[in-house]
Enzyme design. Structure first.
Site, PDB file in Angstrom:
ATOM      1  N   ASN A   9       0.878  -1.174   0.000  1.00 32.18           N
ATOM      2  CA  ASN A   9       0.000   0.000   0.000  1.00 32.18           C
ATOM      3  C   ASN A   9       0.913   1.220   0.000  1.00 32.18           C
ATOM      4  O   ASN A   9       1.530   1.528   1.008  1.00 32.18           O
ATOM      5  CB  ASN A   9      -0.897  -0.016   1.244  1.00 32.18           C
ATOM      6  CG  ASN A   9      -1.701   1.259   1.398  1.00 32.18           C
ATOM      7  OD1 ASN A   9      -1.768   2.078   0.471  1.00 32.18           O
ATOM      8  ND2 ASN A   9      -2.315   1.433   2.553  1.00 32.18           N
ATOM      9  N   LYS A  11       0.103   4.270  -0.223  1.00 33.21           N
ATOM     10  CA  LYS A  11      -0.466   5.467   0.424  1.00 33.21           C
ATOM     11  C   LYS A  11      -0.228   6.687  -0.472  1.00 33.21           C
ATOM     12  O   LYS A  11      -0.253   6.559  -1.679  1.00 33.21           O
ATOM     13  CB  LYS A  11       0.109   5.617   1.836  1.00 33.21           C
ATOM     14  CG  LYS A  11      -0.036   4.314   2.644  1.00 33.21           C
ATOM     15  CD  LYS A  11       0.293   4.459   4.098  1.00 33.21           C
ATOM     16  CE  LYS A  11       0.083   3.114   4.795  1.00 33.21           C
ATOM     17  NZ  LYS A  11       0.283   3.190   6.242  1.00 33.21           N
ATOM     18  N   HIS A  92      -9.401   1.603   5.238  1.00 33.94           N
ATOM     19  CA  HIS A  92      -8.077   1.732   5.858  1.00 33.94           C
ATOM     20  C   HIS A  92      -8.150   2.685   7.052  1.00 33.94           C
ATOM     21  O   HIS A  92      -8.884   3.668   7.036  1.00 33.94           O
ATOM     22  CB  HIS A  92      -7.051   2.238   4.836  1.00 33.94           C
ATOM     23  CG  HIS A  92      -5.646   2.113   5.329  1.00 33.94           C
ATOM     24  ND1 HIS A  92      -5.082   3.044   6.166  1.00 33.94           N
ATOM     25  CD2 HIS A  92      -4.715   1.149   5.145  1.00 33.94           C
ATOM     26  CE1 HIS A  92      -3.843   2.659   6.465  1.00 33.94           C
ATOM     27  NE2 HIS A  92      -3.597   1.515   5.856  1.00 33.94           N
ATOM     28  N   GLU A  94      -6.302   4.980   7.994  1.00 37.63           N
ATOM     29  CA  GLU A  94      -6.023   6.394   7.698  1.00 37.63           C
ATOM     30  C   GLU A  94      -7.244   7.079   7.088  1.00 37.63           C
ATOM     31  O   GLU A  94      -7.452   8.278   7.299  1.00 37.63           O
ATOM     32  CB  GLU A  94      -4.783   6.501   6.802  1.00 37.63           C
ATOM     33  CG  GLU A  94      -3.521   6.185   7.614  1.00 37.63           C
ATOM     34  CD  GLU A  94      -2.409   5.506   6.859  1.00 37.63           C
ATOM     35  OE1 GLU A  94      -2.408   5.543   5.609  1.00 37.63           O
ATOM     36  OE2 GLU A  94      -1.526   4.919   7.523  1.00 37.63           O
ATOM     37  N   GLU A 162      -5.144  -4.462  10.852  1.00 42.63           N
ATOM     38  CA  GLU A 162      -4.059  -3.498  11.002  1.00 42.63           C
ATOM     39  C   GLU A 162      -4.273  -2.678  12.279  1.00 42.63           C
ATOM     40  O   GLU A 162      -5.002  -1.682  12.250  1.00 42.63           O
ATOM     41  CB  GLU A 162      -4.019  -2.537   9.809  1.00 42.63           C
ATOM     42  CG  GLU A 162      -3.790  -3.218   8.479  1.00 42.63           C
ATOM     43  CD  GLU A 162      -3.199  -2.244   7.466  1.00 42.63           C
ATOM     44  OE1 GLU A 162      -2.060  -2.497   7.045  1.00 42.63           O
ATOM     45  OE2 GLU A 162      -3.836  -1.252   7.126  1.00 42.63           O
ATOM     46  N   GLY A 168       3.218   2.230  10.772  1.00 45.59           N
ATOM     47  CA  GLY A 168       4.255   3.241  10.599  1.00 45.59           C
ATOM     48  C   GLY A 168       5.044   3.558  11.859  1.00 45.59           C
ATOM     49  O   GLY A 168       5.766   4.558  11.908  1.00 45.59           O
ATOM     50  N   SER A 207       3.783  -2.171  10.357  1.00 48.75           N
ATOM     51  CA  SER A 207       5.232  -2.305  10.582  1.00 48.75           C
ATOM     52  C   SER A 207       5.781  -3.677  10.201  1.00 48.75           C
ATOM     53  O   SER A 207       6.678  -4.202  10.861  1.00 48.75           O
ATOM     54  CB  SER A 207       5.581  -1.954  12.033  1.00 48.75           C
ATOM     55  OG  SER A 207       5.276  -0.590  12.293  1.00 48.75           O
TER      56      SER A 207
HETATM   57  P1  13P Z   1       3.313   0.300   7.587  1.00 45.95           P
HETATM   58  O1  13P Z   1       3.735  -1.017   6.959  1.00 45.95           O
HETATM   59  O2  13P Z   1       4.063   1.475   7.046  1.00 45.95           O
HETATM   60  O3  13P Z   1       3.266   0.217   9.072  1.00 45.95           O
HETATM   61  O4  13P Z   1       1.791   0.548   7.096  1.00 45.95           O
HETATM   62  C1  13P Z   1       0.867  -0.476   7.239  1.00 45.95           C
HETATM   63  C2  13P Z   1      -0.351  -0.080   6.488  1.00 45.95           C
HETATM   64  O5  13P Z   1      -1.068   0.817   6.893  1.00 45.95           O
HETATM   65  C3  13P Z   1      -0.650  -0.782   5.253  1.00 45.95           C
HETATM   66  O6  13P Z   1      -1.939  -0.513   4.814  1.00 45.95           O
END
Ligand code: 13P
Length: 245
Positions: A9, A11, A92, A94, A162, A168, A207
């Site tokens: 992803n 983002k 997601h 976010e 997640e 992150g 992560s």
């Molecule tokens: P990270 O792998 O950067 O922690 O992000 C996970 C994520 O949100 C994937 O959708």
């Protein structure tokens, strides 16, 4: 037997120059035919990515629930499909955090994507405060209950667990905690759709790196990974694909 899925992803990262990473990722995917590999990219890159690496499943990071209309700035499932997306992420964390999206929104978006023939990665996961309050399992159960779309089945739907506090941050739950949530997620899906739940893949995200991928994907009921930061370069993403073998 559920095949492992390693999904990236990007983002709000990437540009045309970065699509060169996908050449290497596609080659790694071809070298490991037992693993499914997919990458969700910003809407602006879908068409170029899909035509550049036709063997790789390119997807969208979000879609609007309507087919078309007066929704300035939004992109529909039909639009991303025409651009070459084979799947989309919905729900997601976010989107939930910064766009105030709910599990009901994720449900509607998943259904819209399905109507356009897209596969869906439906996300769920608790916040740090919810985990600290001992509510992680209940939060995930409720999210799945509210967002699991009609006709859910493993041939088009994947769930991604997640935990928001792990995204992150470089922090991950213990393997025991991951196992516990994946088990209750599987049980909840089974309660909703019966034995068909056994074909629905449940990914872990938050992560994931080349260092922890193999151990995490070795946990019962973990059917792959949804990867943010470490999907941005082939150097970091390919070891995660290898960890799924
Ligand atoms: P990270 O792998 O950067 O922690 O992000 C996970 C994520 O949100 C994937 O959708």
């Amino acid at each position: 037997m559920r095949r492992k899925l390693v999904a990236g992803n990007w983002k709000m990262n990437g540009n045309l120059a970065m699509l060169a990473e996908l050449d290497v990722i596609a080659a790694a995917a071809a070298a490991h035919p037992g693993v499914d590999v997919a990458v969700a990219v910003p809407a602006t890159l879908i068409a170029a990515a899909a035509s550049r690496v036709p063997t790789l499943a390119i997807g969208a990071e979000d879609v609007h629930e309507a087919e078309s209309g007066a929704y300035t700035g939004c992109v529909s499932a039909a639009m991303v499909r025409e651009a070459g997306a084979r799947f989309t992420i919905v729900g997601h964390s976010e989107r939930r955090e910064y766009q105030n999206e709910t599990s009901q929104d994720a449900w509607a978006k998943a259904a819209a994507a399905r109507r356009q023939g897209l596969s869906v990665i439906l996300c769920c996961g608790e916040t740090g405060a919810e985990r600290d309050a001992g509510r992680a399992e209940r939060v995930v159960q409720a999210q799945i209950e509210k967002s699991l779309p009609e006709g859910a089945s493993g041939d088009w739907l994947t769930i991604a667990y997640e935990p928001r506090w792990a995204i992150g941050t470089g922090r991950t739950p213990t393997l025991e905690d991951i196992a516990a949530i994946h088990a209750i997620a599987r049980a909840k899906i089974r309660q909703l759709i019966g034995a068909a739940a056994d074909d629905v893949r449940i990914l872990y995200g938050g992560s994931v790196t080349g260092d922890n991928a193999r151990a995490i994907m070795g946990v019962a009921d973990v059917d792959g990974a949804l990867v943010g930061g470490a999907s941005l370069t082939a150097a970091k993403f390919v070891p995660i694909i290898e960890g799924a073998v």
